[in-house]
Design a protein around this motif. Structure first.
Motif, PDB file in Angstrom:
ATOM      1  N   GLU A   1       0.814  -1.207   0.000  1.00  0.00           N
ATOM      2  CA  GLU A   1       0.000   0.000   0.000  1.00  0.00           C
ATOM      3  C   GLU A   1       0.854   1.266   0.000  1.00  0.00           C
ATOM      4  O   GLU A   1       0.362   2.360  -0.275  1.00  0.00           O
ATOM      5  N   TRP A   2       2.156   1.125   0.320  1.00  0.00           N
ATOM      6  CA  TRP A   2       3.053   2.274   0.309  1.00  0.00           C
ATOM      7  C   TRP A   2       3.487   2.653  -1.106  1.00  0.00           C
ATOM      8  O   TRP A   2       4.062   3.718  -1.312  1.00  0.00           O
ATOM      9  N   ALA A   3       3.252   1.777  -2.085  1.00  0.00           N
ATOM     10  CA  ALA A   3       3.645   2.072  -3.463  1.00  0.00           C
ATOM     11  C   ALA A   3       2.599   2.968  -4.123  1.00  0.00           C
ATOM     12  O   ALA A   3       1.399   2.688  -4.065  1.00  0.00           O
ATOM     13  N   GLN A   4       3.051   4.040  -4.764  1.00  0.00           N
ATOM     14  CA  GLN A   4       2.117   4.966  -5.401  1.00  0.00           C
ATOM     15  C   GLN A   4       1.549   4.343  -6.675  1.00  0.00           C
ATOM     16  O   GLN A   4       2.265   3.703  -7.446  1.00  0.00           O
ATOM     17  N   GLN A   5       0.247   4.531  -6.882  1.00  0.00           N
ATOM     18  CA  GLN A   5      -0.443   4.001  -8.056  1.00  0.00           C
ATOM     19  C   GLN A   5      -0.784   5.162  -8.993  1.00  0.00           C
ATOM     20  O   GLN A   5      -1.456   6.111  -8.595  1.00  0.00           O
ATOM     21  N   ILE A   6      -0.307   5.059 -10.240  1.00  0.00           N
ATOM     22  CA  ILE A   6      -0.508   6.104 -11.236  1.00  0.00           C
ATOM     23  C   ILE A   6      -1.280   5.519 -12.411  1.00  0.00           C
ATOM     24  O   ILE A   6      -0.910   4.473 -12.950  1.00  0.00           O
ATOM     25  N   THR A   7      -2.356   6.188 -12.804  1.00  0.00           N
ATOM     26  CA  THR A   7      -3.116   5.755 -13.978  1.00  0.00           C
ATOM     27  C   THR A   7      -2.574   6.472 -15.205  1.00  0.00           C
ATOM     28  O   THR A   7      -2.411   7.698 -15.195  1.00  0.00           O
ATOM     29  N   ILE A   8      -2.289   5.699 -16.268  1.00  0.00           N
ATOM     30  CA  ILE A   8      -1.670   6.274 -17.456  1.00  0.00           C
ATOM     31  C   ILE A   8      -2.286   5.688 -18.718  1.00  0.00           C
ATOM     32  O   ILE A   8      -3.035   4.701 -18.670  1.00  0.00           O
ATOM     33  N   SER A   9      -1.933   6.310 -19.817  1.00  0.00           N
ATOM     34  CA  SER A   9      -2.173   5.740 -21.141  1.00  0.00           C
ATOM     35  C   SER A   9      -0.855   5.853 -21.901  1.00  0.00           C
ATOM     36  O   SER A   9      -0.480   6.950 -22.339  1.00  0.00           O
ATOM     37  N   ALA A  10      -0.146   4.746 -22.006  1.00  0.00           N
ATOM     38  CA  ALA A  10       1.143   4.768 -22.696  1.00  0.00           C
ATOM     39  C   ALA A  10       0.969   5.136 -24.165  1.00  0.00           C
ATOM     40  O   ALA A  10       1.843   5.770 -24.764  1.00  0.00           O
ATOM     41  N   LEU A  11      -0.174   4.772 -24.741  1.00  0.00           N
ATOM     42  CA  LEU A  11      -0.409   5.044 -26.166  1.00  0.00           C
ATOM     43  C   LEU A  11      -0.622   6.526 -26.425  1.00  0.00           C
ATOM     44  O   LEU A  11      -0.078   7.075 -27.393  1.00  0.00           O
ATOM     45  N   HIS A  12      -1.387   7.194 -25.568  1.00  0.00           N
ATOM     46  CA  HIS A  12      -1.722   8.601 -25.786  1.00  0.00           C
ATOM     47  C   HIS A  12      -0.902   9.560 -24.935  1.00  0.00           C
ATOM     48  O   HIS A  12      -0.974  10.776 -25.126  1.00  0.00           O
ATOM     49  N   GLY A  13      -0.156   9.051 -23.959  1.00  0.00           N
ATOM     50  CA  GLY A  13       0.750   9.896 -23.178  1.00  0.00           C
ATOM     51  C   GLY A  13       0.155  10.516 -21.933  1.00  0.00           C
ATOM     52  O   GLY A  13       0.854  11.249 -21.227  1.00  0.00           O
ATOM     53  N   SER A  14      -1.089  10.228 -21.600  1.00  0.00           N
ATOM     54  CA  SER A  14      -1.675  10.816 -20.396  1.00  0.00           C
ATOM     55  C   SER A  14      -1.087  10.149 -19.145  1.00  0.00           C
ATOM     56  O   SER A  14      -0.891   8.939 -19.093  1.00  0.00           O
ATOM     57  N   GLY A  15      -0.809  10.960 -18.140  1.00  0.00           N
ATOM     58  CA  GLY A  15      -0.288  10.445 -16.874  1.00  0.00           C
ATOM     59  C   GLY A  15       1.205  10.181 -16.858  1.00  0.00           C
ATOM     60  O   GLY A  15       1.740   9.780 -15.822  1.00  0.00           O
ATOM     61  N   ILE A  16       1.911  10.402 -17.981  1.00  0.00           N
ATOM     62  CA  ILE A  16       3.345  10.094 -18.044  1.00  0.00           C
ATOM     63  C   ILE A  16       4.139  11.024 -17.123  1.00  0.00           C
ATOM     64  O   ILE A  16       5.079  10.601 -16.445  1.00  0.00           O
ATOM     65  N   GLY A  17       3.763  12.296 -17.083  1.00  0.00           N
ATOM     66  CA  GLY A  17       4.450  13.236 -16.207  1.00  0.00           C
ATOM     67  C   GLY A  17       4.332  12.849 -14.744  1.00  0.00           C
ATOM     68  O   GLY A  17       5.309  12.885 -13.994  1.00  0.00           O
ATOM     69  N   GLU A  18       3.120  12.459 -14.324  1.00  0.00           N
ATOM     70  CA  GLU A  18       2.910  12.041 -12.939  1.00  0.00           C
ATOM     71  C   GLU A  18       3.688  10.762 -12.639  1.00  0.00           C
ATOM     72  O   GLU A  18       4.186  10.573 -11.528  1.00  0.00           O
ATOM     73  N   LEU A  19       3.803   9.885 -13.626  1.00  0.00           N
ATOM     74  CA  LEU A  19       4.545   8.644 -13.438  1.00  0.00           C
ATOM     75  C   LEU A  19       6.014   8.933 -13.133  1.00  0.00           C
ATOM     76  O   LEU A  19       6.592   8.358 -12.200  1.00  0.00           O
ATOM     77  N   MET A  20       6.624   9.831 -13.897  1.00  0.00           N
ATOM     78  CA  MET A  20       8.042  10.135 -13.678  1.00  0.00           C
ATOM     79  C   MET A  20       8.248  10.867 -12.351  1.00  0.00           C
ATOM     80  O   MET A  20       9.284  10.688 -11.696  1.00  0.00           O
ATOM     81  N   LYS A  21       7.272  11.689 -11.931  1.00  0.00           N
ATOM     82  CA  LYS A  21       7.366  12.326 -10.612  1.00  0.00           C
ATOM     83  C   LYS A  21       7.321  11.266  -9.510  1.00  0.00           C
ATOM     84  O   LYS A  21       8.049  11.367  -8.507  1.00  0.00           O
ATOM     85  N   ALA A  22       6.466  10.255  -9.698  1.00  0.00           N
ATOM     86  CA  ALA A  22       6.390   9.169  -8.719  1.00  0.00           C
ATOM     87  C   ALA A  22       7.697   8.383  -8.678  1.00  0.00           C
ATOM     88  O   ALA A  22       8.146   7.961  -7.605  1.00  0.00           O
ATOM     89  N   VAL A  23       8.329   8.178  -9.846  1.00  0.00           N
ATOM     90  CA  VAL A  23       9.620   7.495  -9.898  1.00  0.00           C
ATOM     91  C   VAL A  23      10.664   8.290  -9.122  1.00  0.00           C
ATOM     92  O   VAL A  23      11.455   7.723  -8.346  1.00  0.00           O
ATOM     93  N   ASN A  24      10.686   9.602  -9.311  1.00  0.00           N
ATOM     94  CA  ASN A  24      11.656  10.444  -8.600  1.00  0.00           C
ATOM     95  C   ASN A  24      11.427  10.412  -7.090  1.00  0.00           C
ATOM     96  O   ASN A  24      12.386  10.357  -6.302  1.00  0.00           O
ATOM     97  N   ARG A  25      10.150  10.449  -6.684  1.00  0.00           N
ATOM     98  CA  ARG A  25       9.849  10.395  -5.247  1.00  0.00           C
ATOM     99  C   ARG A  25      10.264   9.051  -4.650  1.00  0.00           C
ATOM    100  O   ARG A  25      10.828   8.999  -3.545  1.00  0.00           O
TER     101      ARG A  25
END
Length: 466
Positions: A321-345
């Protein structure tokens, strides 16, 4: 990457038992009958002094037709992939012609091989080893896999013949930046995500599951930061893996998880969390890597399906439950920015710098807020804490009577430290150390006067009984 060690031998010589001992698991089925293992099992040996991927293989028999022939083919592929081989023989059966035939195969490969004489327990060790002297292999290693006897000697011998790890000398931040492994089941969009991050069609994308066979390492610069993306092959249930090359892709994926700083597991929103996703997360936790859950294909779901998916994620991923969950669309690019922020955190949390003085104050606060349950009528004492490493953050706690500390209290401490230091996105390891008892083994010596008083007390006690 981590080197690969293959366990090879006749049926029923103890390969699967040794595999379970090395990986500290029960992944390989063990039974007192030949031919139980027909496929390969793979796992990570983290025992000292070297980590490596260990591969359990089926037994090689004299007949190579039907299932025996398919098993032999799998063993040959395992040998070709291995950096070193452990040739296992049965001390109770003695040297058989099949053993000599297997050794001839191994010698033709030119790869380093160790001879492990298993089931040595209860036998004359010298006589058992002498029986296999005709094989001409130097320093046979006597072991009893079912009792973990001789395992450390085997590990030491393997450390001498294995090549050095490719990432052994690489720091947490090398010239390639943060290493991010993208893993998941086949056809969940891993390669599509890599191409979207890069802004070009760098890796092949296809609707056919299993297109990516090897782990691909690609540098990436984004928002002033550098990364190394590890695009891996899809991992699916062993029963559905038919292609031999795909099976070895699984080993490559496990190796990529071991060398990554952060692992992004891609989950298909249309299918939810599967048992294979949970199993793969288990490998990530064993490796102690920071984790981000990316739920792909989110844009194609209706509102009701999104609610069902969120419910499934909350229910099935409660153990992370400590892992952040990010909803994305790899095909259309939505949520990619939030994904990389989660990776950095997650990366920042995994490499959080902590001091011994601050950790000790935090431990005192946690102890004062909630004391551990009694152990045999005595309260465990937690004295001080200090950092034990990073990626994952490791906290070493010194105290007394910590061996029997309740598991619920360990979880309480983990949650306390996680909240205090904002360690979201990474597992935490807490090691307990008990100090040596300074009075252990010591006995007070009575003075002459004390001895006389003791004798008088004993005589008076006897008189009172009369």
């Amino acid at each position: 990457m981590l080197p690969v060690v293959a366990l090879v031998g006749r049926p029923n010589v103890g390969k699967s038992t040794l595999f379970n001992v090395l990986t500290r698991s029960r992944d390989a089925l063990v039974a007192d009958m030949p031919g139980v293992t027909r496929d390969r099992h793979y796992g990570i040996c983290r025992l000292e002094p070297r980590r490596f991927v260990v591969v359990d293989t089926g037994g090689l028999a004299d007949v190579e037709e039907g299932l025996a022939g398919l098993t032999a083919r799998q063993v040959e592929l395992a040998i070709a992939q291995a950096d070193a081989i452990v040739f296992i023989v049965d001390a109770r059966d003695g040297l058989l012609p099949t053993d000599q035939a297997i050794l001839e195969r191994l010698r033709r490969t030119g790869k380093p091989a160790l001879l492990a004489v298993n089931k040595i327990d209860g036998l004359d060790e010298s006589a058992a080893l002498a029986d296999f002297a005709r094989l001409g292999m130097a320093k046979p290693l006597p072991i009893a896999a079912s009792h973990s006897r001789g395992i450390q000697q085997l590990l030491n011998a393997l450390a001498d013949v294995l090549p050095p790890d490719e990432f052994e000398a690489v720091s947490d931040v090398d010239e390639g930046g943060v290493r991010v492994a993208i893993v998941g089941r086949p056809n969940v969009g891993k390669s599509t995500l890599v191409n979207r991050l890069l802004g070009e069609d760098r890796v092949i994308v296809s609707a056919v599951a299993g297109t990516t066979r090897d782990s691909i390492r690609i540098p990436l610069a984004r928002d002033g930061k550098t990364y190394t993306l590890l695009d891996t092959a899809g991992v699916r249930r062993k029963g559905r893996i038919d292609d031999a090359v795909e099976k070895f892709s699984v080993i490559k994926t496990l190796q990529s998880v071991e060398v990554a700083n952060v692992v992004v597991i891609l989950v298909d929103a249309t299918e939810g969390v599967t048992d294979q996703d949970s199993s793969l997360i288990g490998h990530i936790l064993d490796a102690g890597r920071a984790l981000v859950v990316a739920v792909n294909k989110w844009d194609g779901l209706k509102l009701y399906d999104r609610e069902q998916c969120r419910s499934s994620l909350q229910r099935k991923l409660v153990f992370v439950e400590w892992a952040q969950q990010i909803t994305i669309s790899a095909l259309h690019g939505s949520g990619i920015g939030e994904l990389m922020k989660a990776v950095n955190r997650a990366y920042a949390a995994a490499n959080k710098k902590m001091t011994a003085s601050d950790l000790t104050r935090a431990l005192e606060a946690a102890y004062a807020a909630y004391q551990p349950p009694l152990v045999r009528g005595h309260a465990p004492k937690l004295k001080y804490a200090h950092p034990g490493g990073s990626n994952p953050p490791t906290i070493v706690i010194h105290g007394a009577r910590t061996k029997h500390l309740a598991e619920s209290y360990r979880r309480y401490l983990e949650n306390f430290f996680r909240k205090r230091y904002k360690l979201d996105g990474t597992p935490i390891r807490i090691d307990f150390k008990e100090g040596d008892n300074p009075y252990a083994g010591k006995k007070n010596v009575l003075t002459e006067g004390q001895q006389k008083r003791r004798q008088r007390m004993i005589r008076n006690a006897k008189r009172s009984k009369r």
